[in-house]
Design a protein around this motif. Structure first.
Motif, PDB file in Angstrom:
ATOM      1  N   THR A  95      27.602  52.789  12.517  1.00  0.00           N
ATOM      2  CA  THR A  95      27.591  53.862  13.494  1.00  0.00           C
ATOM      3  C   THR A  95      27.580  53.562  14.742  1.00  0.00           C
ATOM      4  OG1 THR A  95      26.724  55.420  11.909  1.00  0.00           O
ATOM      5  CG2 THR A  95      26.695  55.934  14.269  1.00  0.00           C
ATOM      6  N   GLN A  96      26.534  52.420  15.023  1.00  0.00           N
ATOM      7  CA  GLN A  96      26.099  51.991  16.169  1.00  0.00           C
ATOM      8  C   GLN A  96      27.252  50.957  16.749  1.00  0.00           C
ATOM      9  OE1 GLN A  96      23.243  54.064  16.920  1.00  0.00           O
ATOM     10  NE2 GLN A  96      23.095  52.273  18.278  1.00  0.00           N
ATOM     11  N   GLU A  97      27.906  50.308  15.970  1.00  0.00           N
ATOM     12  CA  GLU A  97      28.750  49.139  16.235  1.00  0.00           C
ATOM     13  C   GLU A  97      30.069  50.020  16.797  1.00  0.00           C
ATOM     14  OE1 GLU A  97      29.019  46.599  13.182  1.00  0.00           O
ATOM     15  OE2 GLU A  97      27.070  45.594  13.613  1.00  0.00           O
ATOM     16  N   ALA A  98      30.279  51.275  16.206  1.00  0.00           N
ATOM     17  CA  ALA A  98      31.680  52.002  16.686  1.00  0.00           C
ATOM     18  C   ALA A  98      31.448  52.682  18.081  1.00  0.00           C
ATOM     19  CB  ALA A  98      31.867  52.943  15.754  1.00  0.00           C
ATOM     20  N   MET A  99      30.210  52.693  18.508  1.00  0.00           N
ATOM     21  CA  MET A  99      30.094  53.383  19.912  1.00  0.00           C
ATOM     22  C   MET A  99      30.129  52.226  21.024  1.00  0.00           C
ATOM     23  SD  MET A  99      26.170  54.952  19.467  1.00  0.00           S
ATOM     24  CE  MET A  99      25.902  56.064  18.336  1.00  0.00           C
ATOM     25  N   PRO A 100      30.801  52.932  22.153  1.00  0.00           N
ATOM     26  CA  PRO A 100      30.868  52.099  23.356  1.00  0.00           C
ATOM     27  C   PRO A 100      29.558  51.603  23.791  1.00  0.00           C
ATOM     28  CG  PRO A 100      31.435  54.529  23.893  1.00  0.00           C
ATOM     29  CD  PRO A 100      31.179  54.384  22.485  1.00  0.00           C
ATOM     30  N   ALA A 101      29.657  50.517  24.593  1.00  0.00           N
ATOM     31  CA  ALA A 101      28.312  49.745  24.972  1.00  0.00           C
ATOM     32  C   ALA A 101      27.301  50.827  25.690  1.00  0.00           C
ATOM     33  CB  ALA A 101      28.335  48.705  25.761  1.00  0.00           C
ATOM     34  N   VAL A 102      27.870  51.587  26.394  1.00  0.00           N
ATOM     35  CA  VAL A 102      26.832  52.546  27.073  1.00  0.00           C
ATOM     36  C   VAL A 102      26.100  53.442  26.346  1.00  0.00           C
ATOM     37  CG1 VAL A 102      28.552  54.225  27.812  1.00  0.00           C
ATOM     38  CG2 VAL A 102      26.797  53.654  29.317  1.00  0.00           C
ATOM     39  N   GLU A 103      26.699  53.883  25.425  1.00  0.00           N
ATOM     40  CA  GLU A 103      26.135  54.843  24.334  1.00  0.00           C
ATOM     41  C   GLU A 103      24.900  53.930  23.374  1.00  0.00           C
ATOM     42  OE1 GLU A 103      28.230  57.471  21.908  1.00  0.00           O
ATOM     43  OE2 GLU A 103      29.840  57.570  23.623  1.00  0.00           O
ATOM     44  N   ARG A 104      25.584  52.594  23.110  1.00  0.00           N
ATOM     45  CA  ARG A 104      24.540  51.677  22.489  1.00  0.00           C
ATOM     46  C   ARG A 104      23.249  51.724  23.375  1.00  0.00           C
ATOM     47  NH1 ARG A 104      27.669  46.932  19.285  1.00  0.00           N
ATOM     48  NH2 ARG A 104      25.823  46.824  18.332  1.00  0.00           N
ATOM     49  N   LEU A 105      23.328  51.412  24.533  1.00  0.00           N
ATOM     50  CA  LEU A 105      22.390  51.039  25.431  1.00  0.00           C
ATOM     51  C   LEU A 105      21.400  52.272  25.364  1.00  0.00           C
ATOM     52  CD1 LEU A 105      20.677  49.110  27.127  1.00  0.00           C
ATOM     53  CD2 LEU A 105      22.288  49.740  29.043  1.00  0.00           C
ATOM     54  N   ALA A 106      22.033  53.623  25.550  1.00  0.00           N
ATOM     55  CA  ALA A 106      21.081  54.783  25.780  1.00  0.00           C
ATOM     56  C   ALA A 106      20.407  54.917  24.411  1.00  0.00           C
ATOM     57  CB  ALA A 106      22.217  55.942  26.052  1.00  0.00           C
ATOM     58  N   HIS A 107      20.854  54.613  23.305  1.00  0.00           N
ATOM     59  CA  HIS A 107      20.328  54.596  21.938  1.00  0.00           C
ATOM     60  C   HIS A 107      19.139  53.600  21.912  1.00  0.00           C
ATOM     61  CE1 HIS A 107      22.943  57.600  19.436  1.00  0.00           C
ATOM     62  NE2 HIS A 107      23.478  57.335  20.584  1.00  0.00           N
ATOM     63  N   LEU A 108      19.363  52.426  22.327  1.00  0.00           N
ATOM     64  CA  LEU A 108      18.188  51.549  22.397  1.00  0.00           C
ATOM     65  C   LEU A 108      17.013  51.968  23.548  1.00  0.00           C
ATOM     66  CD1 LEU A 108      20.391  48.311  22.466  1.00  0.00           C
ATOM     67  CD2 LEU A 108      18.769  49.105  20.634  1.00  0.00           C
ATOM     68  N   ARG A 109      17.575  52.625  24.699  1.00  0.00           N
ATOM     69  CA  ARG A 109      16.336  52.993  25.546  1.00  0.00           C
ATOM     70  C   ARG A 109      15.672  54.129  24.946  1.00  0.00           C
ATOM     71  NH1 ARG A 109      20.414  52.891  30.869  1.00  0.00           N
ATOM     72  NH2 ARG A 109      20.038  50.568  31.106  1.00  0.00           N
ATOM     73  N   GLU A 110      16.142  54.856  24.225  1.00  0.00           N
ATOM     74  CA  GLU A 110      15.609  55.965  23.434  1.00  0.00           C
ATOM     75  C   GLU A 110      14.719  55.510  22.508  1.00  0.00           C
ATOM     76  OE1 GLU A 110      16.638  59.685  20.515  1.00  0.00           O
ATOM     77  OE2 GLU A 110      18.310  58.782  21.571  1.00  0.00           O
ATOM     78  N   ALA A 111      14.969  54.641  21.813  1.00  0.00           N
ATOM     79  CA  ALA A 111      13.865  53.952  20.771  1.00  0.00           C
ATOM     80  C   ALA A 111      12.766  53.274  21.683  1.00  0.00           C
ATOM     81  CB  ALA A 111      14.757  52.869  20.082  1.00  0.00           C
ATOM     82  N   LEU A 112      13.098  52.868  22.716  1.00  0.00           N
ATOM     83  CA  LEU A 112      11.833  52.340  23.415  1.00  0.00           C
ATOM     84  C   LEU A 112      10.915  53.561  24.112  1.00  0.00           C
ATOM     85  CD1 LEU A 112      13.396  49.395  25.492  1.00  0.00           C
ATOM     86  CD2 LEU A 112      11.638  49.184  24.122  1.00  0.00           C
ATOM     87  N   ALA A 113      11.691  54.549  24.303  1.00  0.00           N
ATOM     88  CA  ALA A 113      10.894  55.888  24.491  1.00  0.00           C
ATOM     89  C   ALA A 113      10.069  56.323  23.486  1.00  0.00           C
ATOM     90  CB  ALA A 113      12.038  56.825  25.100  1.00  0.00           C
ATOM     91  N   VAL A 114      10.690  56.370  22.535  1.00  0.00           N
ATOM     92  CA  VAL A 114       9.863  56.749  21.112  1.00  0.00           C
ATOM     93  C   VAL A 114       8.693  55.820  20.977  1.00  0.00           C
ATOM     94  CG1 VAL A 114       9.900  56.523  18.628  1.00  0.00           C
ATOM     95  CG2 VAL A 114      12.084  57.775  19.809  1.00  0.00           C
ATOM     96  N   LEU A 115       8.724  54.537  21.231  1.00  0.00           N
ATOM     97  CA  LEU A 115       7.784  53.562  20.985  1.00  0.00           C
ATOM     98  C   LEU A 115       6.658  53.903  22.074  1.00  0.00           C
ATOM     99  CD1 LEU A 115       9.384  50.274  20.185  1.00  0.00           C
ATOM    100  CD2 LEU A 115       7.987  51.956  18.704  1.00  0.00           C
ATOM    101  N   ALA A 116       6.979  54.352  23.361  1.00  0.00           N
ATOM    102  CA  ALA A 116       5.904  54.635  24.404  1.00  0.00           C
ATOM    103  C   ALA A 116       5.254  55.761  24.187  1.00  0.00           C
ATOM    104  CB  ALA A 116       6.766  54.768  25.975  1.00  0.00           C
ATOM    105  N   VAL A 117       5.833  56.909  23.590  1.00  0.00           N
ATOM    106  CA  VAL A 117       5.305  58.101  23.240  1.00  0.00           C
ATOM    107  C   VAL A 117       4.268  57.765  22.234  1.00  0.00           C
ATOM    108  CG1 VAL A 117       5.599  60.287  22.491  1.00  0.00           C
ATOM    109  CG2 VAL A 117       7.100  59.654  24.056  1.00  0.00           C
ATOM    110  N   ALA A 118       4.567  56.979  21.233  1.00  0.00           N
ATOM    111  CA  ALA A 118       3.781  56.849  20.071  1.00  0.00           C
ATOM    112  C   ALA A 118       2.738  55.843  20.360  1.00  0.00           C
ATOM    113  CB  ALA A 118       4.576  56.038  18.976  1.00  0.00           C
TER     114      ALA A 118
END
Length: 136
Positions: A47-70
């Protein structure tokens, strides 16, 4: 990043196994929620590899936000673990997926596709570790 997360995961799992890290019910709950949220942010490799780079980066940043909240809701070893994991993933914060159009980028760089994959795999490993922490 994957190597750094792997080392952190091994250390956390060893501390739990030898009982030098005793998890509280609150730690377990936060670990479970963070794991699920990381899995939602970073899907399967296909799923991730099929996405354009801008969407992959957005998902990675979302993961960092998850870690910050936790991280904001814990103390002690879980906080130290999540803090170290977040630090290992900070290069993502310096990535950009858009062209610079010959203007300033505030130090942001274009990562190679392999770097996206490395970061995504690191987050999947982190999610797996958090699941194991919750069930230990």
């Amino acid at each position: 990043m994957r190597t750094a997360i792997e080392a952190l995961a091994a250390q956390a799992e060893a501390q739990i196994r030898d009982q030098s890290w005793t998890l509280t019910p609150a730690d377990r709950s936060i670990a479970a929620n963070a794991s699920a949220s990381l899995r939602t942010a970073i899907g399967t490799p296909h799923t991730q590899e099929a996405m354009p780079a801008v969407e992959r980066l957005a998902h990675l940043r979302e993961a960092l936000a998850v870690l910050a909240v936790a991280l904001a809701g814990v103390h002690g070893r879980l906080a130290w673990f999540l803090g170290a994991a977040t630090t290992a993933l900070t290069p993502v914060l310096h990535w950009r997926a858009l062209p610079d159009d010959h203007g300033p980028t505030f130090g942001a760089v274009l990562p190679a596709l392999e770097q996206y994959t490395d970061a995504e795999e690191a987050i999947r490993r982190l999610s797996d570790t958090l699941t194991r922490i919750n069930t230990a």
